[in-house]
Scaffold this motif. Structure first.
Motif, PDB file in Angstrom:
ATOM      1  N   THR A   1       0.839  -1.191   0.000  1.00 52.26           N
ATOM      2  CA  THR A   1       0.000   0.000   0.000  1.00 52.26           C
ATOM      3  C   THR A   1       0.879   1.248   0.000  1.00 52.26           C
ATOM      4  O   THR A   1       1.753   1.408   0.856  1.00 52.26           O
ATOM      5  N   HIS A   2       0.630   2.113  -0.960  1.00 53.27           N
ATOM      6  CA  HIS A   2       1.466   3.294  -1.169  1.00 53.27           C
ATOM      7  C   HIS A   2       0.906   4.517  -0.443  1.00 53.27           C
ATOM      8  O   HIS A   2      -0.188   4.485   0.128  1.00 53.27           O
ATOM      9  N   PHE A   3       1.658   5.609  -0.530  1.00 59.74           N
ATOM     10  CA  PHE A   3       1.278   6.852   0.125  1.00 59.74           C
ATOM     11  C   PHE A   3      -0.123   7.309  -0.270  1.00 59.74           C
ATOM     12  O   PHE A   3      -0.879   7.807   0.567  1.00 59.74           O
ATOM     13  N   ASP A   4      -0.482   7.147  -1.559  1.00 60.61           N
ATOM     14  CA  ASP A   4      -1.784   7.633  -2.022  1.00 60.61           C
ATOM     15  C   ASP A   4      -2.930   6.674  -1.722  1.00 60.61           C
ATOM     16  O   ASP A   4      -4.070   6.910  -2.125  1.00 60.61           O
ATOM     17  N   GLY A   5      -2.631   5.571  -1.031  1.00 65.59           N
ATOM     18  CA  GLY A   5      -3.660   4.607  -0.658  1.00 65.59           C
ATOM     19  C   GLY A   5      -3.899   3.507  -1.664  1.00 65.59           C
ATOM     20  O   GLY A   5      -4.632   2.558  -1.368  1.00 65.59           O
ATOM     21  N   THR A   6      -3.301   3.594  -2.847  1.00 60.34           N
ATOM     22  CA  THR A   6      -3.459   2.533  -3.836  1.00 60.34           C
ATOM     23  C   THR A   6      -2.479   1.400  -3.550  1.00 60.34           C
ATOM     24  O   THR A   6      -1.533   1.551  -2.772  1.00 60.34           O
ATOM     25  N   THR A   7      -2.733   0.258  -4.198  1.00 60.78           N
ATOM     26  CA  THR A   7      -1.942  -0.935  -3.914  1.00 60.78           C
ATOM     27  C   THR A   7      -1.253  -1.454  -5.167  1.00 60.78           C
ATOM     28  O   THR A   7      -1.728  -1.285  -6.287  1.00 60.78           O
ATOM     29  N   SER A   8      -0.102  -2.102  -4.931  1.00 63.65           N
ATOM     30  CA  SER A   8       0.663  -2.723  -6.011  1.00 63.65           C
ATOM     31  C   SER A   8       0.953  -4.176  -5.662  1.00 63.65           C
ATOM     32  O   SER A   8       1.334  -4.489  -4.526  1.00 63.65           O
TER      33      SER A   8
END
Length: 473
Positions: free
Chosen positions: A310-317
């Motif tokens: 989970t990244h800073f912007d709330g999206t996931t990779s």
């Protein structure tokens, strides 16, 4: 760096460097003019930029003359001339470079930059960097002073970027890099440096940086440099990949590919060096520079193939290859830049993929941008500085390869061009700034396997001088 100064008359004890064009000498001194002209006539390639002919003059003053080609006498030719002179002369040999009367200011800029770049050697190597002073002999020293100052700033940035990148990773961990930036910024009024410790990275949600750095005994950091002069009308955010060593993680690299991974923070080195030079020149542009720092190591706490981050912007990779780590740390910084900094332009530099070298070779970076104006400005800055790039496509249909069954996107798809899909992945984090963003994949040109022109063997500092040119425009 060794001193270079402008003078109207050369010192008698110095080796002369005489400048030669394709048709013969562009500048001479009366006691060596005939000999130099004869030397040029007998040379295989008289005047080609960077060629050197040595004229010994026993029992006379000066005792030696270097005839160095300047080609078409454009800035690139002068840069090649300076680099060749610095490399040919001994490190402790004082030089006097005689320029033609009325030379353009670009001549001094290119010549001085070439001398400093060609005189660089990696710390700890068999050869030391040049130490002896160089005189540039011109008809009016005051006329060229500004050009010399600008050349000094650009070359100083390149030297710093090279030093940082050449530093062994046994020394250069994220904390070391951050401390070095605090020390560098402290002596520059108006430039502030903030170091994000692991606790703050966790609290702010920098999941990519924490994942990549999670397997190392050396915790990650992020450095934020800010230059905000009064009256600045544009805000440029620079982001540099700062992986201080890359084993590949659990998707471990073979030994040959891992050997030079101290260079995997070349993008970080370039952006911080350029920012420090901006402060030195007190340029009227606001610059914020973000450097996510991590060491990608193998241990029981390392992130795994198949993990969802989970990244800073709330999206996931979804990451199925832990050796595709650079885009994960950049993703957090790019998301932060867009959400918190209100940039006019975002530019990231990263030693991101080896795929770009397949198409472009070892001296040219891959440029990705939807913004034609920004791409042209960066391309022009690269041409002027000798740090070349070539614009590559961002086809929307390739974005389909980023689809994941378990996350918002896949960070390292097997399909498509590796450099292209990496750029498309980064684009996902730019939001409404994707149309004012440029990505430079500069893995190949960040390193030179041998001395070549203004490049010394090892780290090249690619991007530092190009960014300074862009920010000065």
């Amino acid at each position: 760096m060794f001193p270079i100064r402008l003078v109207a008359r050369p010192g008698d004890d110095r080796t002369r460097v005489m400048v030669v064009g394709p048709a013969g000498p562009l500048a001479t001194e009366t006691d060596s003019a005939a000999e130099l002209s004869e030397l040029c006539r007998s040379a295989d390639t008289p005047g080609r930029a960077g060629t050197v002919q040595v004229l010994p003059r026993p029992l006379r003053t000066p005792a030696k003359v270097l005839a160095v080609g300047v080609g078409a006498a454009d800035e690139a030719g002068w840069r090649a001339c300076g680099a060749a002179a610095a490399r040919t002369a001994a490190a402790d040999e004082p030089l006097a470079v005689v320029l033609p009367a009325g030379a353009a200011p670009d001549a001094v800029h290119g010549l001085a930059e070439g001398l400093w770049l060609g005189g660089y050697r990696a710390p700890g190597g068999a050869k030391t960097s040049r130490t002896a002073e160089v005189e540039l002999v011109v008809d009016d020293p005051d006329r060229y002073a500004d050009g010399l100052d600008v050349a000094r700033a650009g070359a100083s940035a390149a030297w710093l970027a090279r030093d940082l990148t050449n530093t062994p990773s046994s020394v250069k961990n994220p904390a070391w890099f951050a401390e070095r930036m605090l020390a560098e910024s402290a002596g520059r009024p108006g430039l502030t440096a903030t170091v994000w410790e692991p606790d703050r990275l966790a609290a702010e949600g920098f999941g990519g940086v924490l994942a990549v750095g999670g397997g190392s005994a050396n915790p990650p950091r992020m450095v934020e440099l800010a230059w905000a002069p009064s009256g600045a009308t544009r805000h440029v955010v620079l982001v540099g990949k700062g992986v201080t060593f890359d084993t590949g993680g659990i998707s471990i690299k073979p030994v040959g590919a891992m050997q030079l991974m101290r260079k995997d923070m070349g993008g970080a080195a370039a952006v911080v060096a350029a920012t420090l030079a901006v402060a030195d020149l007190r340029l009227p542009v606001r610059v914020t520079t973000l450097v996510p720092l991590a060491e990608n190591a193998v241990s029981g706490s390392a992130y795994r193939p198949g993990d969802v981050i989970t990244h800073f912007d709330g999206t996931t990779s979804e990451s199925t290859n832990t050796d595709a780590e650079g885009r994960l740390v950049l993703a957090d910084a790019l998301g932060y830049a867009v959400a918190r900094l209100a940039p006019d332009v975002v530019i990231d530099l990263a030693t991101l993929t080896g795929a770009n070298a397949v198409a472009l070779g070892t001296r040219t970076a891959a440029l990705y941008s939807h913004d034609d104006e920004l791409a042209r400005a960066l391309f022009a800055a690269g041409e002027a500085s000798g740090e070349r790039m070539w614009r590559m496509p961002l086809p929307d249909d390739y974005a389909e390869y980023l689809r994941s069954d378990i996350a918002d996107r896949h960070s390292s798809p097997a399909q498509g061009g590796g450099s292209v899909t990496a750029a498309l992945y980064l684009r996902e984090f730019l939001g409404d700034r994707a149309d004012r963003w440029a990505h430079l994949d500069m893995s190949a040109p960040s390193w030179a396997s041998a001395a070549d022109g203004e490049l010394s063997k090892g780290a090249t500092g690619w991007g530092a001088r190009m960014l300074l040119r862009y920010l000065s425009a």
